[in-house]
Design a protein around this motif. Structure first.
Motif, PDB file in Angstrom:
ATOM      1  N   PRO A 163      36.437  79.226 150.959  1.00 35.80           N
ATOM      2  CA  PRO A 163      36.779  78.194 151.951  1.00 35.80           C
ATOM      3  C   PRO A 163      36.021  76.878 151.773  1.00 35.80           C
ATOM      4  CG  PRO A 163      36.387  80.309 153.013  1.00 35.80           C
ATOM      5  CD  PRO A 163      35.946  80.456 151.588  1.00 35.80           C
ATOM      6  N   HIS A 164      34.888  76.911 151.094  1.00 30.09           N
ATOM      7  CA  HIS A 164      34.102  75.680 150.938  1.00 30.09           C
ATOM      8  C   HIS A 164      33.717  75.487 149.473  1.00 30.09           C
ATOM      9  CE1 HIS A 164      34.067  75.247 155.249  1.00 30.09           C
ATOM     10  NE2 HIS A 164      33.711  76.509 155.347  1.00 30.09           N
ATOM     11  N   PRO A 165      34.688  75.172 148.642  1.00 29.21           N
ATOM     12  CA  PRO A 165      34.429  75.064 147.201  1.00 29.21           C
ATOM     13  C   PRO A 165      33.639  73.803 146.842  1.00 29.21           C
ATOM     14  CG  PRO A 165      36.676  74.392 147.686  1.00 29.21           C
ATOM     15  CD  PRO A 165      36.097  74.902 148.975  1.00 29.21           C
ATOM     16  N   THR A 166      32.859  73.910 145.797  1.00 27.98           N
ATOM     17  CA  THR A 166      32.199  72.742 145.225  1.00 27.98           C
ATOM     18  C   THR A 166      33.205  71.980 144.364  1.00 27.98           C
ATOM     19  OG1 THR A 166      31.574  73.927 143.227  1.00 27.98           O
ATOM     20  CG2 THR A 166      30.023  74.034 145.102  1.00 27.98           C
ATOM     21  N   ASP A 167      32.815  70.790 143.939  1.00 26.99           N
ATOM     22  CA  ASP A 167      33.683  70.038 143.027  1.00 26.99           C
ATOM     23  C   ASP A 167      33.986  70.860 141.775  1.00 26.99           C
ATOM     24  OD1 ASP A 167      33.665  67.982 144.807  1.00 26.99           O
ATOM     25  OD2 ASP A 167      32.682  66.530 143.480  1.00 26.99           O
ATOM     26  N   ALA A 168      32.962  71.549 141.277  1.00 27.76           N
ATOM     27  CA  ALA A 168      33.162  72.362 140.068  1.00 27.76           C
ATOM     28  C   ALA A 168      34.130  73.508 140.345  1.00 27.76           C
ATOM     29  CB  ALA A 168      31.814  72.913 139.584  1.00 27.76           C
ATOM     30  N   ASP A 169      34.019  74.102 141.536  1.00 24.01           N
ATOM     31  CA  ASP A 169      34.961  75.174 141.892  1.00 24.01           C
ATOM     32  C   ASP A 169      36.397  74.643 141.916  1.00 24.01           C
ATOM     33  OD1 ASP A 169      32.854  76.971 142.283  1.00 24.01           O
ATOM     34  OD2 ASP A 169      32.744  76.576 144.446  1.00 24.01           O
ATOM     35  N   ILE A 170      36.548  73.451 142.514  1.00 25.04           N
ATOM     36  CA  ILE A 170      37.887  72.847 142.605  1.00 25.04           C
ATOM     37  C   ILE A 170      38.427  72.555 141.206  1.00 25.04           C
ATOM     38  CG2 ILE A 170      39.184  70.818 143.378  1.00 25.04           C
ATOM     39  CD1 ILE A 170      37.257  70.673 145.792  1.00 25.04           C
ATOM     40  N   ASP A 171      37.595  71.935 140.389  1.00 25.42           N
ATOM     41  CA  ASP A 171      38.051  71.596 139.037  1.00 25.42           C
ATOM     42  C   ASP A 171      38.442  72.853 138.267  1.00 25.42           C
ATOM     43  OD1 ASP A 171      37.611  68.973 139.621  1.00 25.42           O
ATOM     44  OD2 ASP A 171      35.744  68.802 138.475  1.00 25.42           O
ATOM     45  N   ASP A 172      37.649  73.909 138.450  1.00 24.71           N
ATOM     46  CA  ASP A 172      37.926  75.148 137.733  1.00 24.71           C
ATOM     47  C   ASP A 172      39.245  75.762 138.207  1.00 24.71           C
ATOM     48  OD1 ASP A 172      37.124  77.237 135.901  1.00 24.71           O
ATOM     49  OD2 ASP A 172      36.840  78.483 137.674  1.00 24.71           O
ATOM     50  N   ALA A 173      39.432  75.807 139.520  1.00 27.16           N
ATOM     51  CA  ALA A 173      40.639  76.439 140.071  1.00 27.16           C
ATOM     52  C   ALA A 173      41.896  75.644 139.749  1.00 27.16           C
ATOM     53  CB  ALA A 173      40.499  76.603 141.584  1.00 27.16           C
ATOM     54  N   MET A 174      41.761  74.318 139.650  1.00 26.14           N
ATOM     55  CA  MET A 174      42.931  73.461 139.475  1.00 26.14           C
ATOM     56  C   MET A 174      43.163  73.061 138.020  1.00 26.14           C
ATOM     57  SD  MET A 174      43.867  73.402 142.611  1.00 26.14           S
ATOM     58  CE  MET A 174      45.243  72.263 142.482  1.00 26.14           C
ATOM     59  N   SER A 175      42.317  73.527 137.123  1.00 25.91           N
ATOM     60  CA  SER A 175      42.372  73.036 135.740  1.00 25.91           C
ATOM     61  C   SER A 175      43.676  73.401 135.034  1.00 25.91           C
ATOM     62  CB  SER A 175      41.187  73.573 134.939  1.00 25.91           C
ATOM     63  OG  SER A 175      41.255  74.985 134.869  1.00 25.91           O
ATOM     64  N   GLY A 176      44.362  74.434 135.501  1.00 24.51           N
ATOM     65  CA  GLY A 176      45.601  74.836 134.848  1.00 24.51           C
ATOM     66  C   GLY A 176      46.843  74.174 135.410  1.00 24.51           C
ATOM     67  N   ASN A 177      46.654  73.281 136.376  1.00 25.90           N
ATOM     68  CA  ASN A 177      47.797  72.588 136.984  1.00 25.90           C
ATOM     69  C   ASN A 177      47.828  71.148 136.487  1.00 25.90           C
ATOM     70  OD1 ASN A 177      47.086  74.837 139.085  1.00 25.90           O
ATOM     71  ND2 ASN A 177      49.191  74.238 139.501  1.00 25.90           N
ATOM     72  N   ILE A 178      48.849  70.846 135.716  1.00 29.53           N
ATOM     73  CA  ILE A 178      48.938  69.541 135.068  1.00 29.53           C
ATOM     74  C   ILE A 178      49.740  68.563 135.925  1.00 29.53           C
ATOM     75  CG2 ILE A 178      49.684  68.320 132.980  1.00 29.53           C
ATOM     76  CD1 ILE A 178      47.488  70.465 132.568  1.00 29.53           C
ATOM     77  N   CYS A 179      49.197  67.353 136.069  1.00 24.76           N
ATOM     78  CA  CYS A 179      49.942  66.256 136.691  1.00 24.76           C
ATOM     79  C   CYS A 179      49.998  65.122 135.678  1.00 24.76           C
ATOM     80  CB  CYS A 179      49.251  65.785 137.969  1.00 24.76           C
ATOM     81  SG  CYS A 179      49.890  64.203 138.573  1.00 24.76           S
ATOM     82  N   ARG A 180      51.207  64.772 135.294  1.00 23.92           N
ATOM     83  CA  ARG A 180      51.352  63.777 134.230  1.00 23.92           C
ATOM     84  C   ARG A 180      51.034  62.361 134.708  1.00 23.92           C
ATOM     85  NH1 ARG A 180      54.204  67.989 133.669  1.00 23.92           N
ATOM     86  NH2 ARG A 180      54.690  68.887 131.643  1.00 23.92           N
ATOM     87  N   CYS A 181      50.989  62.169 136.026  1.00 22.54           N
ATOM     88  CA  CYS A 181      50.722  60.811 136.510  1.00 22.54           C
ATOM     89  C   CYS A 181      49.338  60.688 137.134  1.00 22.54           C
ATOM     90  CB  CYS A 181      51.805  60.368 137.476  1.00 22.54           C
ATOM     91  SG  CYS A 181      52.471  61.662 138.491  1.00 22.54           S
ATOM     92  N   GLY A 182      48.505  61.703 136.999  1.00 25.39           N
ATOM     93  CA  GLY A 182      47.098  61.540 137.321  1.00 25.39           C
ATOM     94  C   GLY A 182      46.751  61.480 138.788  1.00 25.39           C
ATOM     95  N   THR A 183      47.292  62.398 139.579  1.00 28.48           N
ATOM     96  CA  THR A 183      46.939  62.415 141.004  1.00 28.48           C
ATOM     97  C   THR A 183      45.715  63.292 141.271  1.00 28.48           C
ATOM     98  OG1 THR A 183      48.429  64.281 141.434  1.00 28.48           O
ATOM     99  CG2 THR A 183      49.344  62.072 141.705  1.00 28.48           C
ATOM    100  N   TYR A 184      44.970  63.599 140.240  1.00 26.26           N
ATOM    101  CA  TYR A 184      43.892  64.588 140.373  1.00 26.26           C
ATOM    102  C   TYR A 184      42.852  64.207 141.430  1.00 26.26           C
ATOM    103  CZ  TYR A 184      45.834  66.305 135.998  1.00 26.26           C
ATOM    104  OH  TYR A 184      46.678  66.784 135.025  1.00 26.26           O
ATOM    105  N   ASN A 185      42.474  62.951 141.475  1.00 27.59           N
ATOM    106  CA  ASN A 185      41.456  62.556 142.450  1.00 27.59           C
ATOM    107  C   ASN A 185      41.957  62.745 143.873  1.00 27.59           C
ATOM    108  OD1 ASN A 185      39.690  61.900 140.444  1.00 27.59           O
ATOM    109  ND2 ASN A 185      40.139  59.707 140.461  1.00 27.59           N
ATOM    110  N   ARG A 186      43.226  62.380 144.108  1.00 26.56           N
ATOM    111  CA  ARG A 186      43.786  62.531 145.443  1.00 26.56           C
ATOM    112  C   ARG A 186      43.914  64.015 145.800  1.00 26.56           C
ATOM    113  NH1 ARG A 186      46.806  58.856 148.646  1.00 26.56           N
ATOM    114  NH2 ARG A 186      46.059  57.289 147.179  1.00 26.56           N
ATOM    115  N   ILE A 187      44.282  64.802 144.814  1.00 23.58           N
ATOM    116  CA  ILE A 187      44.383  66.258 145.041  1.00 23.58           C
ATOM    117  C   ILE A 187      43.019  66.818 145.440  1.00 23.58           C
ATOM    118  CG2 ILE A 187      44.646  68.461 143.826  1.00 23.58           C
ATOM    119  CD1 ILE A 187      46.978  67.104 142.267  1.00 23.58           C
ATOM    120  N   ARG A 188      41.992  66.409 144.726  1.00 20.18           N
ATOM    121  CA  ARG A 188      40.659  66.921 145.051  1.00 20.18           C
ATOM    122  C   ARG A 188      40.239  66.476 146.445  1.00 20.18           C
ATOM    123  NH1 ARG A 188      35.581  65.101 141.615  1.00 20.18           N
ATOM    124  NH2 ARG A 188      36.277  66.511 139.971  1.00 20.18           N
ATOM    125  N   ASP A 189      40.526  65.228 146.802  1.00 20.36           N
ATOM    126  CA  ASP A 189      40.214  64.745 148.157  1.00 20.36           C
ATOM    127  C   ASP A 189      40.924  65.591 149.214  1.00 20.36           C
ATOM    128  OD1 ASP A 189      38.643  62.777 147.124  1.00 20.36           O
ATOM    129  OD2 ASP A 189      40.098  61.150 147.437  1.00 20.36           O
TER     130      ASP A 189
END
Ligand code: FES
Ligand code: FES
Length: 158
Positions: A117-143
């Motif tokens: 329920p309370h992931p770190t940035d590294a946890d988020i990056d790790d969990a989401m690393s397999g989901n590709i966004c071709r237009c780069g919404t990664y920062n908004r997704i993490r927010d």
């Protein structure tokens, strides 16, 4: 061959070959098109669903491997505690752009927050690393994931 699988809490019977990918069953047999096809090779994450709560690439998951496992798709994820928070955060942060990768992004984020329920940035990056966004919404997704995690804390971690 006949299979009966649990999809979003409903028993669904289908007649397909055992090696038919779950993605094909969902989209082409059951008409549930919220789960998207991207690469078909477990590389992009567009087809992500939950199998017993775990984020799973449905394009490479044969129907005969599902057995009694519970499948949850984007159509029902908003009814889960973590999924509801994720969808709310996505809307509030206006994450969605294409509606193509975002179904899978939301499913991966919901699986992450359900187990952590309370992931770190590294946890988020790790969990989401397999989901590709071709237009780069990664920062908004993490927010949005952080916002959903905060709302989890406000609701007592439900
Ligand atoms: S379509 Fe399944 S990972 Fe790309
Ligand atoms: S928002 Fe889906 S590929 Fe970028």
């Amino acid at each position: 061959m006949a299979f009966t699988i649990s999809v979003n809490g409903r028993a669904r019977s289908v007649d397909v070959d055992g090696d038919t990918p779950l993605l094909w069953v969902l989209r082409d047999v059951l008409g549930m098109t919220g789960t998207k096809f991207g690469c078909g090779m477990a590389l992009c994450g567009a087809c992500t669903v939950h199998v017993d709560g775990a984020a799973t690439r449905s394009c490479v998951t044969p129907i005969d491997s599902i057995a009694a496992s519970k499948v949850t798709t984007i159509e029902a994820i908003g009814a889960t505690a973590a999924g509801g928070r994720v969808q709310k955060a996505w809307l509030e942060r206006e994450v969605v752009q294409c509606g193509y990768c975002q179904s899978g992004q939301i499913m991966s984020a919901a699986a992450l927050l359900a187990s952590n329920p309370h992931p770190t940035d590294a946890d988020i990056d790790d969990a989401m690393s397999g989901n590709i966004c071709r237009c780069g919404t990664y920062n908004r997704i993490r927010d949005a994931i952080k916002q959903a995690a905060q709302s989890s804390g406000q609701e007592g971690g439900r």
